[in-house]
Design an enzyme around this catalytic site. Sequence first.
Site, PDB file in Angstrom:
ATOM      1  CB  SER A  34      -0.957   0.011   1.197  1.00 16.52           C
ATOM      2  OG  SER A  34      -0.233  -0.059   2.413  1.00 16.52           O
ATOM      3  CB  SER A 124       6.754   7.110  16.280  1.00 14.02           C
ATOM      4  OG  SER A 124       6.967   8.454  15.989  1.00 14.02           O
ATOM      5  CB  THR A 126       4.858  10.804  17.015  1.00 17.79           C
ATOM      6  OG1 THR A 126       3.897  11.817  16.863  1.00 17.79           O
ATOM      7  CG2 THR A 126       4.155   9.467  17.062  1.00 17.79           C
ATOM      8  CE1 TYR A 148       2.383   6.395  12.513  1.00 21.92           C
ATOM      9  CE2 TYR A 148       3.348   8.383  13.452  1.00 21.92           C
ATOM     10  CZ  TYR A 148       3.484   7.092  12.972  1.00 21.92           C
ATOM     11  OH  TYR A 148       4.728   6.504  12.964  1.00 21.92           O
ATOM     12  CE  LYS A 152       3.709   3.628  14.606  1.00 20.29           C
ATOM     13  NZ  LYS A 152       3.911   2.303  14.019  1.00 20.29           N
TER      14      LYS A 152
HETATM   15  P1  NAD Z   1       6.613   2.684   5.051  1.00 19.51           P
HETATM   16  O1  NAD Z   1       5.265   3.212   4.739  1.00 19.51           O
HETATM   17  O2  NAD Z   1       7.703   2.941   4.086  1.00 19.51           O
HETATM   18  O3  NAD Z   1       6.544   1.114   5.335  1.00 19.51           O
HETATM   19  C1  NAD Z   1       5.433   0.496   5.925  1.00 19.51           C
HETATM   20  C2  NAD Z   1       5.048  -0.697   5.064  1.00 19.51           C
HETATM   21  O4  NAD Z   1       3.899  -1.340   5.655  1.00 19.51           O
HETATM   22  C3  NAD Z   1       4.667  -0.308   3.641  1.00 19.51           C
HETATM   23  O5  NAD Z   1       5.466  -1.041   2.722  1.00 19.51           O
HETATM   24  C4  NAD Z   1       3.182  -0.681   3.523  1.00 19.51           C
HETATM   25  O6  NAD Z   1       2.862  -1.138   2.233  1.00 19.51           O
HETATM   26  C5  NAD Z   1       3.042  -1.760   4.600  1.00 19.51           C
HETATM   27  N1  NAD Z   1       1.686  -1.891   5.165  1.00 19.51           N
HETATM   28  C6  NAD Z   1       0.903  -0.930   5.696  1.00 19.51           C
HETATM   29  N2  NAD Z   1      -0.268  -1.460   6.105  1.00 19.51           N
HETATM   30  C7  NAD Z   1      -0.220  -2.801   5.836  1.00 19.51           C
HETATM   31  C8  NAD Z   1      -1.125  -3.881   6.013  1.00 19.51           C
HETATM   32  N3  NAD Z   1      -2.343  -3.704   6.522  1.00 19.51           N
HETATM   33  N4  NAD Z   1      -0.733  -5.117   5.605  1.00 19.51           N
HETATM   34  C9  NAD Z   1       0.492  -5.318   5.071  1.00 19.51           C
HETATM   35  N5  NAD Z   1       1.382  -4.333   4.864  1.00 19.51           N
HETATM   36  C10 NAD Z   1       1.027  -3.086   5.245  1.00 19.51           C
HETATM   37  O7  NAD Z   1       7.004   3.255   6.504  1.00 19.51           O
HETATM   38  P2  NAD Z   1       8.412   3.284   7.233  1.00 19.51           P
HETATM   39  O8  NAD Z   1       8.914   4.672   7.217  1.00 19.51           O
HETATM   40  O9  NAD Z   1       9.249   2.186   6.742  1.00 19.51           O
HETATM   41  O10 NAD Z   1       7.924   2.989   8.725  1.00 19.51           O
HETATM   42  C11 NAD Z   1       7.885   1.676   9.246  1.00 19.51           C
HETATM   43  C12 NAD Z   1       7.251   1.730  10.622  1.00 19.51           C
HETATM   44  O11 NAD Z   1       7.996   2.633  11.435  1.00 19.51           O
HETATM   45  C13 NAD Z   1       5.814   2.248  10.624  1.00 19.51           C
HETATM   46  O12 NAD Z   1       5.077   1.506  11.562  1.00 19.51           O
HETATM   47  C14 NAD Z   1       5.963   3.686  11.052  1.00 19.51           C
HETATM   48  O13 NAD Z   1       4.804   4.153  11.705  1.00 19.51           O
HETATM   49  C15 NAD Z   1       7.143   3.619  11.990  1.00 19.51           C
HETATM   50  N6  NAD Z   1       7.880   4.889  12.121  1.00 19.51           N
HETATM   51  C16 NAD Z   1       8.351   5.511  10.994  1.00 19.51           C
HETATM   52  C17 NAD Z   1       9.027   6.729  11.118  1.00 19.51           C
HETATM   53  C18 NAD Z   1       9.527   7.469   9.895  1.00 19.51           C
HETATM   54  O14 NAD Z   1       9.781   8.678   9.985  1.00 19.51           O
HETATM   55  N7  NAD Z   1       9.727   6.813   8.753  1.00 19.51           N
HETATM   56  C19 NAD Z   1       9.232   7.310  12.380  1.00 19.51           C
HETATM   57  C20 NAD Z   1       8.766   6.624  13.500  1.00 19.51           C
HETATM   58  C21 NAD Z   1       8.088   5.410  13.351  1.00 19.51           C
HETATM   59  N1  UFG Z   2      10.195  20.992   7.691  1.00 19.34           N
HETATM   60  C1  UFG Z   2      10.295  22.140   6.918  1.00 19.34           C
HETATM   61  N2  UFG Z   2       9.904  22.055   5.614  1.00 19.34           N
HETATM   62  C2  UFG Z   2       9.420  20.914   5.049  1.00 19.34           C
HETATM   63  C3  UFG Z   2       9.312  19.754   5.864  1.00 19.34           C
HETATM   64  C4  UFG Z   2       9.705  19.853   7.180  1.00 19.34           C
HETATM   65  O1  UFG Z   2      10.704  23.202   7.381  1.00 19.34           O
HETATM   66  O2  UFG Z   2       9.063  20.922   3.864  1.00 19.34           O
HETATM   67  C5  UFG Z   2      10.632  21.074   9.096  1.00 19.34           C
HETATM   68  C6  UFG Z   2       9.512  20.782  10.081  1.00 19.34           C
HETATM   69  O3  UFG Z   2       8.825  21.973  10.378  1.00 19.34           O
HETATM   70  C7  UFG Z   2      10.302  20.241  11.256  1.00 19.34           C
HETATM   71  C8  UFG Z   2      11.499  19.533  10.624  1.00 19.34           C
HETATM   72  O4  UFG Z   2      11.590  20.052   9.298  1.00 19.34           O
HETATM   73  O5  UFG Z   2      10.789  21.313  11.996  1.00 19.34           O
HETATM   74  C9  UFG Z   2      11.333  18.035  10.559  1.00 19.34           C
HETATM   75  O6  UFG Z   2      10.086  17.754   9.960  1.00 19.34           O
HETATM   76  P1  UFG Z   2       9.683  16.277   9.472  1.00 19.34           P
HETATM   77  O7  UFG Z   2       8.313  16.388   8.887  1.00 19.34           O
HETATM   78  O8  UFG Z   2      10.753  15.720   8.614  1.00 19.34           O
HETATM   79  O9  UFG Z   2       9.695  15.438  10.814  1.00 19.34           O
HETATM   80  P2  UFG Z   2       8.813  15.580  12.142  1.00 19.34           P
HETATM   81  O10 UFG Z   2       9.771  15.693  13.274  1.00 19.34           O
HETATM   82  O11 UFG Z   2       7.784  16.635  12.007  1.00 19.34           O
HETATM   83  O12 UFG Z   2       8.032  14.190  12.185  1.00 19.34           O
HETATM   84  C10 UFG Z   2       8.680  12.940  11.952  1.00 19.34           C
HETATM   85  C11 UFG Z   2       7.674  11.956  11.327  1.00 19.34           C
HETATM   86  C12 UFG Z   2       6.569  11.667  12.306  1.00 19.34           C
HETATM   87  C13 UFG Z   2       7.182  11.147  13.578  1.00 19.34           C
HETATM   88  C14 UFG Z   2       8.182  12.151  14.129  1.00 19.34           C
HETATM   89  C15 UFG Z   2       8.884  11.604  15.341  1.00 19.34           C
HETATM   90  O13 UFG Z   2       7.109  12.528  10.169  1.00 19.34           O
HETATM   91  O14 UFG Z   2       5.742  10.647  11.775  1.00 19.34           O
HETATM   92  O15 UFG Z   2       9.188  12.430  13.148  1.00 19.34           O
HETATM   93  O16 UFG Z   2       9.448  10.364  15.053  1.00 19.34           O
HETATM   94  F1  UFG Z   2       6.181  10.982  14.474  1.00 19.34           F
END
Ligand code: NAD
Ligand code: UFG
Length: 341
Positions: A34, A124, A126, A148, A152
């Site tokens: 997805s 996260s 978050t 979201y 978590k």
């Molecule tokens: P991503 O979206 O790249 O990967 C998640 C994967 O899960 C995707 O490939 C998607 O297709 C799959 N998926 C979603 N729902 C599904 C379902 N119902 N069945 C099977 N597959 C499903 O995200 P990511 O950045 O790799 O993040 C991985 C995990 O880490 C997530 O749980 C996300 O919330 C968490 N996380 C990510 C970040 C970030 O900034 N990337 C930060 C903190 C936590």
């Molecule tokens: N930012 C900009 N311009 C942009 C995008 C971001 O100035 O176009 C700034 C934001 O205001 C923030 C910083 O860059 O100050 C980082 O922003 P991100 O969106 O990259 O990251 P966040 O810290 O807001 O959030 C990320 C993930 C959330 C997660 C959180 C903590 O998107 O899902 O880190 O893990 F919850």
Amino acid sequence: MAILVTGGMGYIGSHTCVELLNAGYEVVIVDNLSNSKIEVLQNIQDITGKGFKFYKINMLEKDSLERVFHENEIDAVIHFAGLKSVEESVLHPLLYYKNNLMSTITLCELMQKYQIKNLVFSSSATVYGIPEKVPISEESQLQAKSPYGRTKLMIEEILEDVHQADQQWSISILRYFNPIGAHESGKIGEDPLGRPNNLMPTITKVAARKYNILHVFGNNYPTIDGTCIRDYIHVTDIANGHIKALKKNKNSSGIHTYNLGTGKGYSVLEIISSFEKVTGVHIPYQIIAPRSGDVAVCYANPTKAEKELGWKARKEIDEMCMDSWRWEVNKMNDDLNKVNV
Ligand code: NAD
Ligand code: UFG
């Protein structure tokens, strides 16, 4: 014995699969694609030279997911699958609660049925909401500010209850800070569908001239240059944290929570200037109004993971920027090749 990686085709999951395969683990991936692309399969294989199993399955479909448990000797599970956009979760909360909570409950039910009690879960930073102080330790107050974030927090609580009911479970909850970067080969990386919200994928798209300008959200925060500070961490460091957590789980039962961050904060302007320095590409930017919900400063105290998992982030910000850029350049070249074929 294999490691089941849910969401293994996504950004962090694919990097973790690479590290698992390189470390000699057998890997089974479940993903419904997805938010990821089928090409990732080949790219993981190209990087590692190793084979693994892939099931295109929606984890909400229990019978399909059970097939994976039936057909494989699963030793432990790393659960990445989930939806992850804060903004989208505000618009579609039910989608987020259903997908993230139900996939986890279905997974845990099957793990219980097949007596697999070793789980690593992606949480996260978050969940800390607006932190009372930095660096943020695992004991800080929890207060998610979006649907979201609440998924978590709820999953963390569900897992606490699962462990409470059966103390043979070994569960590691990993709270990631801001993952950026890509595999050094440039073959896998973050590939958001549609316009990215996060800073680094937006910077690389401005560098690639796919967007004209980077909007910096606010410069009046109480920080060194007025822009927000975050704990950016290389995705490969995050991936390796999962291997350390798997090993810890194997040797002891219990439920433990760890921050995965570097412990260092960088402002938005510092990230722009690091990126420009290592890539030589100018990033035009414009300061605009602050983004609603952004906290001024957020960085981890990662010492618990170091003490208990023997894990520490290794890669510095310049390498994170360079790897992010290499990935973007490779994607551009791939797109050009597709057009020329
Ligand atoms: P991503 O979206 O790249 O990967 C998640 C994967 O899960 C995707 O490939 C998607 O297709 C799959 N998926 C979603 N729902 C599904 C379902 N119902 N069945 C099977 N597959 C499903 O995200 P990511 O950045 O790799 O993040 C991985 C995990 O880490 C997530 O749980 C996300 O919330 C968490 N996380 C990510 C970040 C970030 O900034 N990337 C930060 C903190 C936590
Ligand atoms: N930012 C900009 N311009 C942009 C995008 C971001 O100035 O176009 C700034 C934001 O205001 C923030 C910083 O860059 O100050 C980082 O922003 P991100 O969106 O990259 O990251 P966040 O810290 O807001 O959030 C990320 C993930 C959330 C997660 C959180 C903590 O998107 O899902 O880190 O893990 F919850």
